[in-house]
Scaffold this motif. Structure first.
Motif, PDB file in Angstrom:
ATOM      1  N   ALA A 119      38.485  43.682  44.016  1.00  0.00           N
ATOM      2  CA  ALA A 119      39.188  42.358  44.540  1.00  0.00           C
ATOM      3  C   ALA A 119      40.355  42.772  45.236  1.00  0.00           C
ATOM      4  O   ALA A 119      40.516  42.213  46.432  1.00  0.00           O
ATOM      5  CB  ALA A 119      39.520  41.265  43.316  1.00  0.00           C
ATOM      6  N   GLU A 120      41.243  43.625  44.879  1.00  0.00           N
ATOM      7  CA  GLU A 120      42.434  44.021  45.530  1.00  0.00           C
ATOM      8  C   GLU A 120      42.069  44.720  46.807  1.00  0.00           C
ATOM      9  O   GLU A 120      42.727  44.337  48.187  1.00  0.00           O
ATOM     10  CB  GLU A 120      43.465  45.032  44.670  1.00  0.00           C
ATOM     11  N   LEU A 121      41.202  45.567  46.991  1.00  0.00           N
ATOM     12  CA  LEU A 121      40.682  46.331  48.100  1.00  0.00           C
ATOM     13  C   LEU A 121      39.988  45.074  48.875  1.00  0.00           C
ATOM     14  O   LEU A 121      40.390  45.540  50.249  1.00  0.00           O
ATOM     15  CB  LEU A 121      39.596  47.360  47.842  1.00  0.00           C
ATOM     16  N   ALA A 122      39.305  44.018  48.510  1.00  0.00           N
ATOM     17  CA  ALA A 122      38.650  43.149  49.599  1.00  0.00           C
ATOM     18  C   ALA A 122      39.642  42.324  50.269  1.00  0.00           C
ATOM     19  O   ALA A 122      39.349  41.755  51.110  1.00  0.00           O
ATOM     20  CB  ALA A 122      37.872  42.249  48.794  1.00  0.00           C
ATOM     21  N   LYS A 123      41.158  42.455  49.711  1.00  0.00           N
ATOM     22  CA  LYS A 123      42.249  41.501  50.081  1.00  0.00           C
ATOM     23  C   LYS A 123      42.436  42.081  51.572  1.00  0.00           C
ATOM     24  O   LYS A 123      42.829  41.490  52.383  1.00  0.00           O
ATOM     25  CB  LYS A 123      43.116  41.516  49.301  1.00  0.00           C
TER      26      LYS A 123
END
Length: 98
Positions: A3-7
């Motif tokens: 989720a953090e990388l997808a930001k």
């Protein structure tokens, strides 16, 4: 972590769109308060199915005309610098051995 990388990189303070292991390591440290090595990040990503291979989409900044021009003008010059194939020795220390 996904989720953090997808930001995206901009959400984490980087202007360009290039994820590196060092940047992912920094994101892990900031978000999860964990320290890990670059090799640890690589193994973690591989375990979760991530790959360093070519992205699914092309970059928005890509200039197809410049790429085509490079292939026609620059690459033939670089290709010409190859050393000719000649029979040689399989040993650096004993040049006469086959």
């Amino acid at each position: 972590m996904e989720a953090e990388l997808a930001k995206g990189l901009a959400a984490h303070g980087w202007e360009d769109q290039r994820w590196t292991l060092a940047r992912i390591k920094t994101v892990i440290g900031r978000c999860f308060h964990m320290a890990c090595t670059i090799q640890g990040v690589r193994k973690l990503l591989a375990r979760n199915g991530w790959s360093w291979q070519v992205p699914a989409r092309r970059a928005m900044e890509r200039d197809d005309e410049a790429v085509a021009g490079w292939g026609k003008e620059v690459w033939p010059c670089a290709e010409g610098w190859r050393r000719p194939v000649e029979p040689g020795s399989s040993s650096r220390t004993k040049p006469d051995s086959p």
